[in-house]
Design a protein around this motif. Structure first.
Motif, PDB file in Angstrom:
ATOM      1  N   VAL A 124      35.373  34.864  54.948  1.00 54.12           N
ATOM      2  CA  VAL A 124      34.778  33.573  54.251  1.00 54.12           C
ATOM      3  C   VAL A 124      33.474  33.731  54.001  1.00 54.12           C
ATOM      4  CG1 VAL A 124      34.159  31.232  54.889  1.00 54.12           C
ATOM      5  CG2 VAL A 124      36.326  32.280  55.729  1.00 54.12           C
ATOM      6  N   GLU A 125      32.823  34.355  54.389  1.00 56.03           N
ATOM      7  CA  GLU A 125      31.347  34.594  54.363  1.00 56.03           C
ATOM      8  C   GLU A 125      31.177  35.307  53.047  1.00 56.03           C
ATOM      9  OE1 GLU A 125      27.281  37.222  55.994  1.00 56.03           O
ATOM     10  OE2 GLU A 125      29.235  36.804  57.515  1.00 56.03           O
ATOM     11  N   HIS A 126      32.019  36.152  52.628  1.00 60.60           N
ATOM     12  CA  HIS A 126      31.767  37.140  51.494  1.00 60.60           C
ATOM     13  C   HIS A 126      32.683  36.364  50.142  1.00 60.60           C
ATOM     14  CE1 HIS A 126      29.951  40.684  52.757  1.00 60.60           C
ATOM     15  NE2 HIS A 126      30.623  40.623  54.014  1.00 60.60           N
ATOM     16  N   THR A 127      33.302  35.351  50.515  1.00 55.87           N
ATOM     17  CA  THR A 127      33.895  34.677  49.210  1.00 55.87           C
ATOM     18  C   THR A 127      33.035  33.572  48.444  1.00 55.87           C
ATOM     19  OG1 THR A 127      36.082  34.842  50.755  1.00 55.87           O
ATOM     20  CG2 THR A 127      36.002  33.205  48.924  1.00 55.87           C
ATOM     21  N   ARG A 128      33.290  33.858  47.216  1.00 56.72           N
ATOM     22  CA  ARG A 128      32.414  32.996  46.253  1.00 56.72           C
ATOM     23  C   ARG A 128      33.371  32.588  45.480  1.00 56.72           C
ATOM     24  NH1 ARG A 128      29.786  34.478  49.807  1.00 56.72           N
ATOM     25  NH2 ARG A 128      27.691  35.280  49.548  1.00 56.72           N
ATOM     26  N   LEU A 129      32.942  31.366  44.528  1.00 54.88           N
ATOM     27  CA  LEU A 129      33.631  30.524  43.851  1.00 54.88           C
ATOM     28  C   LEU A 129      33.281  31.242  42.265  1.00 54.88           C
ATOM     29  CD1 LEU A 129      35.777  28.355  42.586  1.00 54.88           C
ATOM     30  CD2 LEU A 129      33.975  26.729  42.862  1.00 54.88           C
ATOM     31  N   ASP A 130      33.931  31.772  41.359  1.00 56.10           N
ATOM     32  CA  ASP A 130      33.561  32.099  40.058  1.00 56.10           C
ATOM     33  C   ASP A 130      32.999  30.835  39.299  1.00 56.10           C
ATOM     34  OD1 ASP A 130      33.366  32.956  37.563  1.00 56.10           O
ATOM     35  OD2 ASP A 130      34.942  34.268  37.840  1.00 56.10           O
ATOM     36  N   PRO A 131      31.851  30.626  38.671  1.00 57.46           N
ATOM     37  CA  PRO A 131      31.644  29.436  38.161  1.00 57.46           C
ATOM     38  C   PRO A 131      32.463  29.252  36.992  1.00 57.46           C
ATOM     39  CG  PRO A 131      29.705  30.714  38.261  1.00 57.46           C
ATOM     40  CD  PRO A 131      30.907  31.676  38.908  1.00 57.46           C
ATOM     41  N   LEU A 132      33.181  30.242  36.205  1.00 52.25           N
ATOM     42  CA  LEU A 132      34.183  30.049  35.081  1.00 52.25           C
ATOM     43  C   LEU A 132      35.377  29.265  35.803  1.00 52.25           C
ATOM     44  CD1 LEU A 132      33.621  33.432  33.093  1.00 52.25           C
ATOM     45  CD2 LEU A 132      32.745  31.113  32.597  1.00 52.25           C
ATOM     46  N   VAL A 133      35.625  29.704  36.980  1.00 51.95           N
ATOM     47  CA  VAL A 133      36.747  28.869  37.539  1.00 51.95           C
ATOM     48  C   VAL A 133      36.404  27.577  37.565  1.00 51.95           C
ATOM     49  CG1 VAL A 133      38.428  28.948  39.716  1.00 51.95           C
ATOM     50  CG2 VAL A 133      37.931  31.019  38.549  1.00 51.95           C
ATOM     51  N   ALA A 134      35.275  27.169  38.218  1.00 54.02           N
ATOM     52  CA  ALA A 134      35.142  25.950  38.340  1.00 54.02           C
ATOM     53  C   ALA A 134      34.960  25.171  36.986  1.00 54.02           C
ATOM     54  CB  ALA A 134      33.586  25.886  38.991  1.00 54.02           C
ATOM     55  N   CYS A 135      34.505  25.735  35.950  1.00 56.34           N
ATOM     56  CA  CYS A 135      34.404  25.331  34.672  1.00 56.34           C
ATOM     57  C   CYS A 135      36.009  25.003  34.011  1.00 56.34           C
ATOM     58  CB  CYS A 135      33.687  26.156  33.751  1.00 56.34           C
ATOM     59  SG  CYS A 135      33.617  25.553  32.004  1.00 56.34           S
ATOM     60  N   ALA A 136      36.815  25.705  34.259  1.00 62.30           N
ATOM     61  CA  ALA A 136      38.375  25.669  33.988  1.00 62.30           C
ATOM     62  C   ALA A 136      38.957  24.712  34.615  1.00 62.30           C
ATOM     63  CB  ALA A 136      39.016  27.083  34.285  1.00 62.30           C
ATOM     64  N   LEU A 137      38.595  24.355  36.047  1.00 61.48           N
ATOM     65  CA  LEU A 137      39.174  23.168  36.649  1.00 61.48           C
ATOM     66  C   LEU A 137      38.470  21.972  36.242  1.00 61.48           C
ATOM     67  CD1 LEU A 137      39.039  24.675  40.214  1.00 61.48           C
ATOM     68  CD2 LEU A 137      41.167  24.396  38.975  1.00 61.48           C
TER      69      LEU A 137
END
Length: 214
Positions: A80-93
């Protein structure tokens, strides 16, 4: 407003990278050879091996005195600590939402870890809701978990698409319900003969583009 049912690990959020990062840190902490990361990845089997079995394998290989429950918690928290949300994924959503789609996460796994990933990465701001198998009491590819996801947002499954990287859990679930799907191949070839995805994609962003175009 159709549903967009999305897998979590290696679909919305990278899992391989965070697991490798945790494993590398863990091996350094216990003084094990860093080359052992390949062994650790093979034991993990892309997340398909039960966490308790992974912990037991680690304890046996390195003769650790740490309890299995503490090791499982360390694995959960480290990934969990190393997991990040890709900004491009957020944009696609966001684009999918603006186009009238309702994104809902449907994930197999432990509620503690999966829920933490969704909230701590900020993914919760881009999806309508999520259903985790441990909490739901049913796992993919059982159609019931997808029905629960639809119920969670008070919608029907009619017109829904499923996107995921697991042939059995995601695409098999879609096939069982007669729903269209997009399989994230991650460099793999399709091997299942009983069913097949409607579309195949190299990643989530082109997969969402495929759904919007369809």
């Amino acid at each position: 407003m159709p549903l967009l049912l999305l897998n979590l690990d290696n679909t919305l959020l990278d899992r391989v990278g965070p697991f490798r990062a945790w494993g590398t840190d863990f091996l350094a902490t216990i003084g094990a050879p860093l080359d052992d990361i390949e062994w650790l990845l093979s034991v993990d089997a892309d997340g398909l091996t039960d966490r308790w079995d992974v912990a037991d394998a680690i304890r046996d290989r390195y003769r650790l005195r740490i309890s299995s429950i503490d090791l499982v918690e360390a694995l959960h928290d480290g990934v969990v600590e190393h997991t990040r949300l890709d900004p491009l994924v957020a944009c696609a959503l966001r684009i999918a939402g603006d186009a009238g789609w309702v994104p809902v996460v449907v994930s197999n796994g432990a509620i503690r870890q999966q829920d933490a990933k969704i909230r701590r990465t900020g993914l919760d701001r881009y999806v309508a809701d999520w259903v985790i198998s441990e909490e739901a009491g049913v796992s993919k590819p059982n159609p019931r978990i997808f029905a629960l996801a639809a119920e969670r947002v008070r919608m029907r499954l009619n017109g829904a698409w499923i996107i995921g990287d697991s042939p059995e859990a995601d695409i098999g679930g879609a096939a069982a319900m007669g729903l269209p799907s997009v399989w994230l191949h991650r460099g793999r070839s399709w091997m299942e003969s009983r069913f097949a995805p409607t579309r195949t994609s190299e990643g989530l962003i082109p997969a969402i583009a495929t759904v919007l175009a369809a």
